[in-house]
Design a protein around this motif. Sequence first.
Motif, PDB file in Angstrom:
ATOM      1  N   TYR A 244     -39.514  -2.271  -5.969  1.00 43.20           N
ATOM      2  CA  TYR A 244     -38.439  -3.167  -6.380  1.00 43.20           C
ATOM      3  C   TYR A 244     -37.130  -2.412  -6.183  1.00 43.20           C
ATOM      4  O   TYR A 244     -37.019  -1.240  -6.539  1.00 43.20           O
ATOM      5  N   SER A 245     -36.139  -3.086  -5.634  1.00 32.62           N
ATOM      6  CA  SER A 245     -34.822  -2.501  -5.480  1.00 32.62           C
ATOM      7  C   SER A 245     -33.799  -3.583  -5.756  1.00 32.62           C
ATOM      8  O   SER A 245     -33.769  -4.608  -5.076  1.00 32.62           O
ATOM      9  N   GLY A 246     -32.980  -3.381  -6.776  1.00 29.12           N
ATOM     10  CA  GLY A 246     -31.946  -4.339  -7.138  1.00 29.12           C
ATOM     11  C   GLY A 246     -31.368  -3.974  -8.489  1.00 29.12           C
ATOM     12  O   GLY A 246     -31.908  -3.131  -9.216  1.00 29.12           O
ATOM     13  N   ASN A 247     -30.260  -4.592  -8.828  1.00 25.96           N
ATOM     14  CA  ASN A 247     -29.606  -4.376 -10.110  1.00 25.96           C
ATOM     15  C   ASN A 247     -29.296  -2.898 -10.372  1.00 25.96           C
ATOM     16  O   ASN A 247     -29.338  -2.445 -11.512  1.00 25.96           O
ATOM     17  N   GLY A 248     -29.040  -2.146  -9.307  1.00 23.10           N
ATOM     18  CA  GLY A 248     -28.666  -0.747  -9.449  1.00 23.10           C
ATOM     19  C   GLY A 248     -29.819   0.205  -9.682  1.00 23.10           C
ATOM     20  O   GLY A 248     -29.594   1.371 -10.017  1.00 23.10           O
ATOM     21  N   VAL A 249     -31.063  -0.281  -9.536  1.00 23.39           N
ATOM     22  CA  VAL A 249     -32.237   0.576  -9.725  1.00 23.39           C
ATOM     23  C   VAL A 249     -33.250   0.339  -8.618  1.00 23.39           C
ATOM     24  O   VAL A 249     -33.234  -0.686  -7.948  1.00 23.39           O
ATOM     25  N   SER A 250     -34.138   1.310  -8.473  1.00 22.89           N
ATOM     26  CA  SER A 250     -35.246   1.191  -7.532  1.00 22.89           C
ATOM     27  C   SER A 250     -36.448   1.866  -8.176  1.00 22.89           C
ATOM     28  O   SER A 250     -36.310   2.910  -8.826  1.00 22.89           O
ATOM     29  N   PHE A 251     -37.634   1.265  -8.002  1.00 23.19           N
ATOM     30  CA  PHE A 251     -38.856   1.874  -8.521  1.00 23.19           C
ATOM     31  C   PHE A 251     -40.056   1.223  -7.867  1.00 23.19           C
ATOM     32  O   PHE A 251     -39.987   0.105  -7.369  1.00 23.19           O
ATOM     33  N   LYS A 252     -41.159   1.938  -7.874  1.00 22.00           N
ATOM     34  CA  LYS A 252     -42.420   1.417  -7.358  1.00 22.00           C
ATOM     35  C   LYS A 252     -43.165   0.711  -8.482  1.00 22.00           C
ATOM     36  O   LYS A 252     -42.960   1.018  -9.658  1.00 22.00           O
ATOM     37  N   ILE A 253     -44.026  -0.222  -8.091  1.00 23.55           N
ATOM     38  CA  ILE A 253     -44.867  -0.921  -9.056  1.00 23.55           C
ATOM     39  C   ILE A 253     -46.323  -0.743  -8.639  1.00 23.55           C
ATOM     40  O   ILE A 253     -46.609  -0.532  -7.463  1.00 23.55           O
ATOM     41  N   PRO A 254     -47.237  -0.809  -9.594  1.00 26.50           N
ATOM     42  CA  PRO A 254     -48.648  -0.726  -9.230  1.00 26.50           C
ATOM     43  C   PRO A 254     -49.035  -1.879  -8.296  1.00 26.50           C
ATOM     44  O   PRO A 254     -48.497  -2.983  -8.399  1.00 26.50           O
ATOM     45  N   SER A 255     -49.982  -1.624  -7.403  1.00 24.33           N
ATOM     46  CA  SER A 255     -50.450  -2.648  -6.462  1.00 24.33           C
ATOM     47  C   SER A 255     -50.966  -3.868  -7.207  1.00 24.33           C
ATOM     48  O   SER A 255     -51.633  -3.734  -8.230  1.00 24.33           O
ATOM     49  N   ASN A 256     -50.644  -5.024  -6.689  1.00 25.60           N
ATOM     50  CA  ASN A 256     -51.121  -6.320  -7.190  1.00 25.60           C
ATOM     51  C   ASN A 256     -50.604  -6.711  -8.570  1.00 25.60           C
ATOM     52  O   ASN A 256     -51.144  -7.630  -9.168  1.00 25.60           O
ATOM     53  N   TRP A 257     -49.601  -6.025  -9.094  1.00 21.26           N
ATOM     54  CA  TRP A 257     -49.008  -6.445 -10.354  1.00 21.26           C
ATOM     55  C   TRP A 257     -47.914  -7.462 -10.042  1.00 21.26           C
ATOM     56  O   TRP A 257     -47.313  -7.446  -8.973  1.00 21.26           O
ATOM     57  N   GLN A 258     -47.641  -8.361 -10.967  1.00 22.77           N
ATOM     58  CA  GLN A 258     -46.656  -9.433 -10.801  1.00 22.77           C
ATOM     59  C   GLN A 258     -45.295  -8.987 -11.332  1.00 22.77           C
ATOM     60  O   GLN A 258     -45.211  -8.418 -12.417  1.00 22.77           O
ATOM     61  N   VAL A 259     -44.213  -9.292 -10.598  1.00 25.63           N
ATOM     62  CA  VAL A 259     -42.865  -8.908 -11.006  1.00 25.63           C
ATOM     63  C   VAL A 259     -42.031 -10.166 -11.240  1.00 25.63           C
ATOM     64  O   VAL A 259     -42.009 -11.071 -10.420  1.00 25.63           O
ATOM     65  N   THR A 260     -41.346 -10.198 -12.381  1.00 25.40           N
ATOM     66  CA  THR A 260     -40.446 -11.294 -12.725  1.00 25.40           C
ATOM     67  C   THR A 260     -39.161 -10.693 -13.274  1.00 25.40           C
ATOM     68  O   THR A 260     -39.201  -9.721 -14.019  1.00 25.40           O
ATOM     69  N   LYS A 261     -38.022 -11.256 -12.902  1.00 28.47           N
ATOM     70  CA  LYS A 261     -36.735 -10.799 -13.433  1.00 28.47           C
ATOM     71  C   LYS A 261     -36.159 -11.886 -14.316  1.00 28.47           C
ATOM     72  O   LYS A 261     -36.134 -13.057 -13.940  1.00 28.47           O
ATOM     73  N   VAL A 262     -35.711 -11.493 -15.504  1.00 23.72           N
ATOM     74  CA  VAL A 262     -35.070 -12.429 -16.425  1.00 23.72           C
ATOM     75  C   VAL A 262     -33.666 -11.906 -16.710  1.00 23.72           C
ATOM     76  O   VAL A 262     -33.497 -10.759 -17.114  1.00 23.72           O
ATOM     77  N   VAL A 263     -32.666 -12.754 -16.482  1.00 22.99           N
ATOM     78  CA  VAL A 263     -31.286 -12.404 -16.765  1.00 22.99           C
ATOM     79  C   VAL A 263     -30.838 -13.245 -17.950  1.00 22.99           C
ATOM     80  O   VAL A 263     -30.979 -14.457 -17.945  1.00 22.99           O
ATOM     81  N   SER A 264     -30.337 -12.576 -18.974  1.00 23.98           N
ATOM     82  CA  SER A 264     -29.867 -13.269 -20.168  1.00 23.98           C
ATOM     83  C   SER A 264     -28.534 -12.658 -20.557  1.00 23.98           C
ATOM     84  O   SER A 264     -28.478 -11.474 -20.905  1.00 23.98           O
ATOM     85  N   GLU A 265     -27.475 -13.457 -20.497  1.00 23.97           N
ATOM     86  CA  GLU A 265     -26.115 -12.969 -20.729  1.00 23.97           C
ATOM     87  C   GLU A 265     -25.865 -11.772 -19.822  1.00 23.97           C
ATOM     88  O   GLU A 265     -25.912 -11.892 -18.622  1.00 23.97           O
ATOM     89  N   SER A 266     -25.680 -10.569 -20.384  1.00 23.61           N
ATOM     90  CA  SER A 266     -25.420  -9.405 -19.544  1.00 23.61           C
ATOM     91  C   SER A 266     -26.626  -8.464 -19.487  1.00 23.61           C
ATOM     92  O   SER A 266     -26.535  -7.375 -18.946  1.00 23.61           O
ATOM     93  N   ASN A 267     -27.767  -8.881 -20.038  1.00 20.35           N
ATOM     94  CA  ASN A 267     -28.975  -8.063 -20.040  1.00 20.35           C
ATOM     95  C   ASN A 267     -29.912  -8.482 -18.914  1.00 20.35           C
ATOM     96  O   ASN A 267     -30.026  -9.653 -18.590  1.00 20.35           O
ATOM     97  N   ILE A 268     -30.598  -7.493 -18.349  1.00 21.06           N
ATOM     98  CA  ILE A 268     -31.556  -7.750 -17.272  1.00 21.06           C
ATOM     99  C   ILE A 268     -32.894  -7.144 -17.682  1.00 21.06           C
ATOM    100  O   ILE A 268     -32.952  -5.967 -18.063  1.00 21.06           O
ATOM    101  N   ASN A 269     -33.941  -7.945 -17.636  1.00 21.19           N
ATOM    102  CA  ASN A 269     -35.305  -7.458 -17.854  1.00 21.19           C
ATOM    103  C   ASN A 269     -36.104  -7.702 -16.590  1.00 21.19           C
ATOM    104  O   ASN A 269     -36.164  -8.829 -16.108  1.00 21.19           O
ATOM    105  N   ILE A 270     -36.729  -6.650 -16.106  1.00 22.79           N
ATOM    106  CA  ILE A 270     -37.630  -6.774 -14.964  1.00 22.79           C
ATOM    107  C   ILE A 270     -39.024  -6.543 -15.530  1.00 22.79           C
ATOM    108  O   ILE A 270     -39.344  -5.434 -15.971  1.00 22.79           O
TER     109      ILE A 270
END
Length: 179
Positions: free
Chosen positions: A37-63
Amino acid sequence: MLTKNIGLILGVLVLIILVSGCVSGNAAKLIVVNNTYSGNGVSFKIPSNWQVTKVVSESNINIDINKNNPKDGTSITVAISPNPKGMSKQDLINMIQNPTNQDGNKEILNNTTTVDGNTAYENTYIVNDSNRFNQTMKEQQINFIKNGNIYALIFDAPVQSFDQEISNFNITLNSFKLL
């Protein structure tokens, strides 16, 4: 004829915005390339076959990164929040180094570590999660402050399987970079 074309163009634009995940407050599936994953000023790897969802709420970001069986609660969350106004960096460090215990969670570890060259504060808890997963969970929180933001990496799994998930959690933790 012009009205039909304008309606069609507006409809396509709305569809593009919804699909791209640019609507604040909503969750959107993200495209992850080569398990990274690369975005929102960060980059990181995720385990194979895991699901990624991004939630933006006001000024907070949860990946949110969930294992294929989200019902067991095994997940990774990367949260990015702006520093609260009026709090000094030392106040923030004190807050994340010694968080207040909520909901009777039992703290089992309070440690300092390093993430992408930054001093980070690790707190691990045993959580009686009767609401979401109806089981006892283990949660590791690793927080640090950089560039006016608080970065949190949160690793959750049922107590009995947490240790088996550490290699998956370390994929994200050890590859986490600020861009």
